[in-house]
Scaffold this motif. Sequence first.
Motif, mmCIF file in Angstrom:
data_model
loop_
_atom_site.group_PDB
_atom_site.id
_atom_site.type_symbol
_atom_site.label_atom_id
_atom_site.label_comp_id
_atom_site.label_asym_id
_atom_site.label_seq_id
_atom_site.Cartn_x
_atom_site.Cartn_y
_atom_site.Cartn_z
ATOM 1 N N SER A 164 13.625 -9.583 -5.411
ATOM 2 C CA SER A 164 14.588 -8.692 -4.775
ATOM 3 C C SER A 164 15.153 -7.738 -5.818
ATOM 4 O O SER A 164 15.656 -8.178 -6.865
ATOM 5 C CB SER A 164 15.716 -9.501 -4.128
ATOM 6 O OG SER A 164 16.644 -8.646 -3.481
ATOM 7 N N ILE A 165 15.064 -6.442 -5.556
ATOM 8 C CA ILE A 165 15.518 -5.418 -6.494
ATOM 9 C C ILE A 165 16.574 -4.544 -5.816
ATOM 10 O O ILE A 165 16.306 -3.985 -4.743
ATOM 11 C CB ILE A 165 14.350 -4.538 -6.973
ATOM 12 C CG1 ILE A 165 13.320 -5.372 -7.729
ATOM 13 C CG2 ILE A 165 14.850 -3.394 -7.844
ATOM 14 C CD1 ILE A 165 12.107 -4.577 -8.170
ATOM 15 N N PRO A 166 17.769 -4.428 -6.388
ATOM 16 C CA PRO A 166 18.752 -3.485 -5.834
ATOM 17 C C PRO A 166 18.207 -2.053 -5.903
ATOM 18 O O PRO A 166 17.653 -1.641 -6.928
ATOM 19 C CB PRO A 166 19.977 -3.664 -6.744
ATOM 20 C CG PRO A 166 19.786 -5.000 -7.393
ATOM 21 C CD PRO A 166 18.310 -5.166 -7.530
ATOM 22 N N ARG A 167 18.371 -1.308 -4.848
ATOM 23 C CA ARG A 167 17.805 0.037 -4.821
ATOM 24 C C ARG A 167 18.445 0.954 -5.843
ATOM 25 O O ARG A 167 17.806 1.888 -6.336
ATOM 26 C CB ARG A 167 17.925 0.622 -3.415
ATOM 27 C CG ARG A 167 16.909 0.019 -2.457
ATOM 28 C CD ARG A 167 16.997 0.603 -1.086
ATOM 29 N NE ARG A 167 16.863 2.051 -1.064
ATOM 30 C CZ ARG A 167 16.854 2.784 0.047
ATOM 31 N NH1 ARG A 167 16.967 2.177 1.233
ATOM 32 N NH2 ARG A 167 16.722 4.092 0.003
ATOM 33 N N ARG A 208 4.148 0.987 -6.956
ATOM 34 C CA ARG A 208 4.790 0.106 -7.926
ATOM 35 C C ARG A 208 6.202 0.618 -8.197
ATOM 36 O O ARG A 208 6.391 1.782 -8.544
ATOM 37 C CB ARG A 208 4.000 0.044 -9.233
ATOM 38 C CG ARG A 208 2.622 -0.570 -9.083
ATOM 39 C CD ARG A 208 1.973 -0.830 -10.438
ATOM 40 N NE ARG A 208 0.646 -1.413 -10.293
ATOM 41 C CZ ARG A 208 -0.479 -0.717 -10.283
ATOM 42 N NH1 ARG A 208 -0.435 0.609 -10.439
ATOM 43 N NH2 ARG A 208 -1.643 -1.302 -10.147
ATOM 44 N N ILE A 209 7.160 -0.261 -8.065
ATOM 45 C CA ILE A 209 8.564 0.081 -8.260
ATOM 46 C C ILE A 209 9.017 -0.527 -9.574
ATOM 47 O O ILE A 209 8.837 -1.731 -9.812
ATOM 48 C CB ILE A 209 9.421 -0.441 -7.097
ATOM 49 C CG1 ILE A 209 8.961 0.208 -5.784
ATOM 50 C CG2 ILE A 209 10.908 -0.167 -7.333
ATOM 51 C CD1 ILE A 209 9.627 -0.363 -4.561
ATOM 52 N N GLY A 210 9.599 0.300 -10.449
ATOM 53 C CA GLY A 210 10.006 -0.163 -11.769
ATOM 54 C C GLY A 210 11.497 -0.053 -11.992
ATOM 55 O O GLY A 210 12.143 0.898 -11.555
ATOM 56 N N THR A 211 12.036 -1.059 -12.705
ATOM 57 C CA THR A 211 13.449 -1.052 -13.087
ATOM 58 C C THR A 211 13.623 -1.009 -14.597
ATOM 59 O O THR A 211 14.746 -0.882 -15.081
ATOM 60 C CB THR A 211 14.158 -2.304 -12.552
ATOM 61 O OG1 THR A 211 13.576 -3.473 -13.153
ATOM 62 C CG2 THR A 211 14.033 -2.399 -11.047
ATOM 63 N N GLY A 212 12.497 -1.156 -15.343
ATOM 64 C CA GLY A 212 12.595 -1.171 -16.799
ATOM 65 C C GLY A 212 13.079 -2.489 -17.360
ATOM 66 O O GLY A 212 13.339 -2.595 -18.553
ATOM 67 N N LYS A 268 7.437 -7.651 -11.580
ATOM 68 C CA LYS A 268 6.512 -6.623 -11.102
ATOM 69 C C LYS A 268 6.578 -6.526 -9.589
ATOM 70 O O LYS A 268 6.274 -7.473 -8.876
ATOM 71 C CB LYS A 268 5.088 -6.977 -11.551
ATOM 72 C CG LYS A 268 4.036 -5.969 -11.129
ATOM 73 C CD LYS A 268 2.669 -6.405 -11.613
ATOM 74 C CE LYS A 268 1.571 -5.447 -11.193
ATOM 75 N NZ LYS A 268 0.249 -5.895 -11.643
ATOM 76 N N PHE A 269 6.998 -5.360 -9.092
ATOM 77 C CA PHE A 269 7.114 -5.124 -7.656
ATOM 78 C C PHE A 269 6.003 -4.173 -7.253
ATOM 79 O O PHE A 269 6.053 -2.991 -7.553
ATOM 80 C CB PHE A 269 8.484 -4.524 -7.317
ATOM 81 C CG PHE A 269 8.819 -4.583 -5.856
ATOM 82 C CD1 PHE A 269 8.196 -3.743 -4.946
ATOM 83 C CD2 PHE A 269 9.747 -5.479 -5.382
ATOM 84 C CE1 PHE A 269 8.490 -3.801 -3.597
ATOM 85 C CE2 PHE A 269 10.070 -5.539 -4.030
ATOM 86 C CZ PHE A 269 9.434 -4.699 -3.142
ATOM 87 N N GLU A 270 4.988 -4.706 -6.580
ATOM 88 C CA GLU A 270 3.806 -3.924 -6.224
ATOM 89 C C GLU A 270 3.475 -4.123 -4.760
ATOM 90 O O GLU A 270 3.333 -5.251 -4.294
ATOM 91 C CB GLU A 270 2.628 -4.326 -7.107
ATOM 92 C CG GLU A 270 1.340 -3.586 -6.806
ATOM 93 C CD GLU A 270 0.194 -4.013 -7.697
ATOM 94 O OE1 GLU A 270 0.163 -3.552 -8.849
ATOM 95 O OE2 GLU A 270 -0.643 -4.822 -7.258
ATOM 96 N N LEU A 271 3.345 -3.011 -4.046
ATOM 97 C CA LEU A 271 2.914 -3.031 -2.651
ATOM 98 C C LEU A 271 1.475 -2.524 -2.602
ATOM 99 O O LEU A 271 1.223 -1.326 -2.721
ATOM 100 C CB LEU A 271 3.823 -2.153 -1.792
ATOM 101 C CG LEU A 271 5.300 -2.559 -1.740
ATOM 102 C CD1 LEU A 271 6.100 -1.554 -0.918
ATOM 103 C CD2 LEU A 271 5.461 -3.958 -1.178
#
Length: 512
Positions: A106-109, A132-136, A147-150
């Motif tokens: 779960s990643i805060p937007r 791929r969504i990155g937060t660093g 790693k958030f990958e759809l």
Amino acid sequence: MTAPPPGVAPPLAQGEAAAAAEAEQPWLRLDRRMLLVHPVSEIVKLLPVLLLSLVVGSQSGNHVWGLIAVAAFVALGLSRWFTTSYRIGPVHVQLRQGLFRKRLLSIPRNRIRSVDVEAGVLHRLLGLSIVRIGTGQQVGSKPDAAKFELNALSAALVPDLRTALLSHTPETVPGPGSIAAERPVHEIGHWRPAWVRYAPFSVTGVVTIGAIVGIAFQYGIAREIARSSTVTEGIESAERLGIALVVVFGIVVLLIAASALACIRYLLAYGNLTLTDNGRTLHVSHGLLKTRQTTLDRARLRGTTLKEPLLLRLAGGARLDAVMTGVSAEKHESSLLLPQAPRREAERVMATVIGDSRQAAVALRPHGAAARRRRYTRALIPAGVALLAAVVLTGVGRPVIWPVWAGIGVATVAGAALAWDRYRGLGHAVLPGWLITRSGSLDRARDSLEANGIIGWTVRQTFFQRRSGVATVIAATPAGTGKYLVIDLPVDQAWTLVESVTPGGGDVWARR
């Protein structure tokens, strides 16, 4: 609550009401077309193992093991669709996956820093994209833990999804198909075919050849090649022509092969690259067969890095990367702005991205005689040790053959040239709101760091630096590599530099 269509993000929101609304949203599946992608991907990744099982089956006359392997890979690929689900809410983006070991990410937007979009050949044929969504951030010691990958969504849904995920205020999120909210897009960089001439001036080709050789040894192919009649005849020919001539010929062949592989890789990876700017985000798109799109939030931009390795620098080229908050510099492609290209073009793009045309033209301040002396000392130590050993052997009556003396001479000249180039590339400059630092020879980099992005300073001295009266000033930042160094600066200028970049940050220490 009515669920948004797959791949569509609702407007960003905060508070208990938004969290409650998010909890009511159903979990969504990935695009069904990925059922054709994953089985093929699994088989390709494990192709050597599959081929080995088929060879064993053909020798034994039993092909059951090969069929079992194929069935297992296909089942593994298909299982991903059934075990993966996601939810894009107004507060978080969430991902559930795993067959035997379940995982919920779960990643805060408002923590999203980058959105990468990738599509291989099969994905493009089916109209799919990997998001791929990155937060660093890194969770624990495993880089893939966060790693958030759809993999995969319909390519038609990706542009609006990417825009929504990078919009950190509700009112800037455009609705699906919105035109009025779109910002004008300006192209600030474009790849040209002539740039492929810079590809051989890298180690990419040599690394590729090394990987091929490693695979050949791992699967026993090299042993079969060594036993072949071609290799035997080649060894006999080498003995007739002379080892020296064969070595020279082998080096030439290696360079040609490495250059060709580097050019092919460069074309496939960076062909059709474009860099665009809409005032809020930077968008980088590149690739011929496998495309990749990276969107970087301008609000997180803290500077740039101009990379000039020795060979690329001799060819007049450079590479440009962004220094972004929340985007780790270890993920090289995630911060790429321009691949190997003419240095002048890289400097032009750099000036456009950071909005300061003075950066490339400003003269860097040298670090003085002590820094120069340290570079020559360290570069000439190996040759000095070898010379001392040769002299001692000669003194005790042990003759030293002439190639050793020639090698010492070459090492001395090479060391002196390296030291000269390292000092020539060492320096820094301070512009209003910016710190510029450069160092290195074989892998030189020029970093332009925004002063507002610096969160702390360290002045470090080793034992030998104290003896020489120099220090290394470290600027800490949550962007890029996390720290940027001004190396071997005269110690009496260290805190003065800090004060000039961050007023009030070095004054108290300068008086001590």
